[in-house]
Motif scaffolding. Structure first.
Motif, PDB file in Angstrom:
ATOM      1  N   VAL A 172       4.919   9.562   5.457  1.00 52.95           N
ATOM      2  CA  VAL A 172       5.693   9.013   4.345  1.00 52.95           C
ATOM      3  C   VAL A 172       4.793   8.171   3.445  1.00 52.95           C
ATOM      4  O   VAL A 172       4.845   8.264   2.216  1.00 52.95           O
ATOM      5  CB  VAL A 172       6.869   8.168   4.882  1.00 52.95           C
ATOM      6  N   VAL A 173       3.956   7.349   4.054  1.00 52.15           N
ATOM      7  CA  VAL A 173       3.038   6.506   3.283  1.00 52.15           C
ATOM      8  C   VAL A 173       2.117   7.375   2.427  1.00 52.15           C
ATOM      9  O   VAL A 173       1.915   7.116   1.227  1.00 52.15           O
ATOM     10  CB  VAL A 173       2.217   5.614   4.226  1.00 52.15           C
ATOM     11  N   ARG A 174       1.551   8.410   3.017  1.00 53.55           N
ATOM     12  CA  ARG A 174       0.578   9.233   2.298  1.00 53.55           C
ATOM     13  C   ARG A 174       1.234  10.105   1.233  1.00 53.55           C
ATOM     14  O   ARG A 174       0.576  10.514   0.282  1.00 53.55           O
ATOM     15  CB  ARG A 174      -0.225  10.076   3.293  1.00 53.55           C
ATOM     16  N   ALA A 175       2.530  10.357   1.369  1.00 50.32           N
ATOM     17  CA  ALA A 175       3.235  11.119   0.342  1.00 50.32           C
ATOM     18  C   ALA A 175       3.255  10.374  -0.987  1.00 50.32           C
ATOM     19  O   ALA A 175       3.344  10.991  -2.053  1.00 50.32           O
ATOM     20  CB  ALA A 175       4.658  11.435   0.794  1.00 50.32           C
ATOM     21  N   GLY A 176       3.151   9.049  -0.938  1.00 53.58           N
ATOM     22  CA  GLY A 176       3.189   8.261  -2.174  1.00 53.58           C
ATOM     23  C   GLY A 176       1.898   7.549  -2.500  1.00 53.58           C
ATOM     24  O   GLY A 176       1.868   6.711  -3.413  1.00 53.58           O
ATOM     25  N   ILE A 177       0.807   7.881  -1.799  1.00 53.12           N
ATOM     26  CA  ILE A 177      -0.403   7.082  -1.955  1.00 53.12           C
ATOM     27  C   ILE A 177      -1.165   7.373  -3.252  1.00 53.12           C
ATOM     28  O   ILE A 177      -1.950   6.538  -3.717  1.00 53.12           O
ATOM     29  CB  ILE A 177      -1.336   7.255  -0.730  1.00 53.12           C
ATOM     30  N   LEU A 178      -0.911   8.506  -3.874  1.00 54.33           N
ATOM     31  CA  LEU A 178      -1.570   8.786  -5.160  1.00 54.33           C
ATOM     32  C   LEU A 178      -1.254   7.700  -6.183  1.00 54.33           C
ATOM     33  O   LEU A 178      -2.111   7.325  -7.003  1.00 54.33           O
ATOM     34  CB  LEU A 178      -1.152  10.157  -5.697  1.00 54.33           C
ATOM     35  N   GLU A 209       1.573  18.173   1.809  1.00 54.59           N
ATOM     36  CA  GLU A 209       2.788  18.364   2.607  1.00 54.59           C
ATOM     37  C   GLU A 209       2.639  17.569   3.899  1.00 54.59           C
ATOM     38  O   GLU A 209       1.524  17.152   4.247  1.00 54.59           O
ATOM     39  CB  GLU A 209       3.021  19.854   2.910  1.00 54.59           C
ATOM     40  N   PRO A 210       3.720  17.312   4.615  1.00 53.09           N
ATOM     41  CA  PRO A 210       3.621  16.485   5.827  1.00 53.09           C
ATOM     42  C   PRO A 210       2.628  17.046   6.838  1.00 53.09           C
ATOM     43  O   PRO A 210       2.548  18.252   7.063  1.00 53.09           O
ATOM     44  CB  PRO A 210       5.051  16.503   6.379  1.00 53.09           C
ATOM     45  N   PHE A 211       1.877  16.142   7.451  1.00 53.92           N
ATOM     46  CA  PHE A 211       0.902  16.533   8.465  1.00 53.92           C
ATOM     47  C   PHE A 211       1.603  16.940   9.755  1.00 53.92           C
ATOM     48  O   PHE A 211       1.186  17.861  10.439  1.00 53.92           O
ATOM     49  CB  PHE A 211      -0.049  15.356   8.720  1.00 53.92           C
ATOM     50  N   VAL A 212       2.682  16.226  10.074  1.00 52.54           N
ATOM     51  CA  VAL A 212       3.419  16.501  11.314  1.00 52.54           C
ATOM     52  C   VAL A 212       4.694  17.264  10.972  1.00 52.54           C
ATOM     53  O   VAL A 212       5.683  16.687  10.512  1.00 52.54           O
ATOM     54  CB  VAL A 212       3.759  15.193  12.055  1.00 52.54           C
ATOM     55  N   HIS A 270      -3.869  22.009  10.021  1.00 51.79           N
ATOM     56  CA  HIS A 270      -4.177  20.601   9.784  1.00 51.79           C
ATOM     57  C   HIS A 270      -5.545  20.421   9.121  1.00 51.79           C
ATOM     58  O   HIS A 270      -5.698  19.561   8.256  1.00 51.79           O
ATOM     59  CB  HIS A 270      -4.099  19.831  11.094  1.00 51.79           C
ATOM     60  N   ASN A 271      -6.512  21.218   9.517  1.00 52.83           N
ATOM     61  CA  ASN A 271      -7.825  21.137   8.865  1.00 52.83           C
ATOM     62  C   ASN A 271      -7.727  21.525   7.390  1.00 52.83           C
ATOM     63  O   ASN A 271      -8.358  20.905   6.527  1.00 52.83           O
ATOM     64  CB  ASN A 271      -8.828  22.032   9.582  1.00 52.83           C
ATOM     65  N   ARG A 272      -6.916  22.556   7.104  1.00 49.95           N
ATOM     66  CA  ARG A 272      -6.742  22.983   5.711  1.00 49.95           C
ATOM     67  C   ARG A 272      -6.026  21.900   4.909  1.00 49.95           C
ATOM     68  O   ARG A 272      -6.426  21.579   3.779  1.00 49.95           O
ATOM     69  CB  ARG A 272      -5.935  24.287   5.662  1.00 49.95           C
ATOM     70  N   LEU A 273      -4.964  21.314   5.475  1.00 43.93           N
ATOM     71  CA  LEU A 273      -4.235  20.261   4.779  1.00 43.93           C
ATOM     72  C   LEU A 273      -5.140  19.076   4.469  1.00 43.93           C
ATOM     73  O   LEU A 273      -5.064  18.483   3.390  1.00 43.93           O
ATOM     74  CB  LEU A 273      -3.064  19.783   5.638  1.00 43.93           C
ATOM     75  N   TRP A 274      -5.990  18.733   5.423  1.00 43.26           N
ATOM     76  CA  TRP A 274      -6.879  17.574   5.254  1.00 43.26           C
ATOM     77  C   TRP A 274      -7.825  17.785   4.071  1.00 43.26           C
ATOM     78  O   TRP A 274      -8.010  16.917   3.240  1.00 43.26           O
ATOM     79  CB  TRP A 274      -7.647  17.337   6.541  1.00 43.26           C
TER      80      TRP A 274
END
Length: 270
Positions: free
Chosen positions: A181-187, A134-137, A217-221
Motif C-alpha cells: 500500500v505504501v509503495r502504491a503511493g510513493i511516486l 502492481e502489488p508485490f504480494v 517478483h524479479n520482473r516487478l522489481w
C-alpha cells in the motif's frame, strides 16, 4: 537524549512515543544516517557500517522492536517513520546528512525526505522504496509470505539480543502487506524530493529460480525502478547481481557506490 561511549563509537538513547531507540555514532567525514529495514538491526549491518565509517560520520539505529531498542505497543509504517523522525530531530550534526535506507528503511527515508527535503544532503536507497506497478504480494503468494515471516522471526531468535526482533510472525506478515500500500503511493513522495537520489537495487530480489514467484517478483522489481527513473530525472540506479540480502552479501560494493557518489565536492548523486 543520553550518550555514552568512547571516542570511537558513541551510544545514544532517544526516548520517543513510549519506546527507547538505541543509536550508535562513529567514523569521520560527511554525516550519514543509516536506516535499517524490517527484521534488520545495527548488528546485522555491522560490515556495511564499518566500511561507511571510513569516509563518513555514521549514525545507525534500531527501529522499535528490533535489536537493542525497546518493544512497542504498535508496529506500523507510520510508527517506524516516527522513529526515524525522532532520530533526525535529536541529532546534532555539523551539516545535513546523507540519508541511507535499506528495504523498509529506504521507504522511510523517502517519506522523511519528502517532508523535510531541506534537512538532508541526498538519498541512497538500498533495495526498497520501489514504486511497483502492481502489488508485490498477490493472493497466490499469501501462504508463502506468511511462512517466510514465520521463518524470519525464528531466525532472529538466536540468543543474540543485538540481533533479535520481538515482532510476531503475524505482525511481520501484516507489515509486508502494508508495504504494498505504501509503495502504491510513493511516486507522489518522490515528486517532493529535488535532491539527488541513488538507488542500489538487487537484480534478482526473489532469487534466481525459474519457477514459482521468483520470475514475476524479479520482473516487478525491475519494472518499478525503470518506471521511477523514467519519471524522475534526479534518480539514478546501480544494479547488483544479488537478491534482497545484498546489504549483507555485497557490503563492499554498496559502500564503494556510496563513497564514489558522495565524495566531498561531488554534489548529490545523479
Amino acid at each position: 537524549m543520553t550518550a555514552t561511549g568512547d571516542s570511537t563509537t558513541r551510544h545514544l538513547t532517544i526516548q520517543h512515543d513510549g519506546v527507547t531507540i538505541q543509536v550508535s555514532r562513529g567514523g569521520r567525514g560527511l554525516p550519514l544516517v543509516l536506516c535499517p529495514g524490517l527484521n534488520c538491526t545495527q548488528a546485522d549491518l555491522h560490515e556495511l557500517i564499518g566500511l561507511l565509517r571510513r569516509d563518513h560520520d555514521v549514525v545507525a539505529f534500531d527501529l522499535r522492536g528490533h535489536g537493542l531498542s525497546s518493544a512497542a505497543e504498535r508496529y506500523s509504517f507510520d510508527a517506524f517513520l516516527g522513529d526515524l523522525r525522532a532520530v533526525m530531530r535529536e541529532l546534532e550534526l555539523p551539516s545535513a546528512p546523507l540519508l541511507v535506507g535499506y528495504s523498509l528503511g529506504a521507504d522511510l527515508a523517502v517519506h522523511y525526505a519528502a517532508e523535510r527535503p531541506d534537512t538532508i544532503a541526498g538519498l541512497v536507497l538500498i533495495d526498497g522504496a520501489n514504486p511497483l506497478p502492481e502489488p508485490f504480494v498477490a493472493d497466490v503468494d499469501l501462504a508463502e509470505f506468511r511462512e517466510m515471516a514465520r521463518q524470519t522471526v525464528e531466525w532472529s531468535e538466536d540468543g543474540d539480543r543485538a540481533r533479535q526482533v520481538v515482532l510476531s510472525a503475524e505482525e511481520v506478515f501484516e507489515l509486508g502487506l502494508e508495504m504494498d500500500v505504501v509503495r502504491a503511493g510513493i511516486l507522489e513522495r518522490y515528486r517532493k524530493v529535488d535532491g539527488g537520489v541513488r538507488m542500489i537495487m538487487s537484480s534478482t530480489i526473489a532469487g534466481r529460480g525459474g519457477a514459482g514467484r521468483a520470475p514475476r517478483h524479479n520482473r516487478l522489481w525491475r519494472d518499478g525502478v525503470e518506471r521511477l527513473v523514467r519519471q524522475r530525472a534526479n534518480v539514478s540506479v546501480s544494479w547488483l547481481d544479488a537478491d534482497h540480502r545484498l546489504v549483507f552479501t555485497h557490503a563492499p560494493d554498496i559502500a564503494e557506490i556510496i563513497r564514489s557518489a558522495h565524495q566531498p565536492g561531488s554534489g548529490p548523486a545523479s
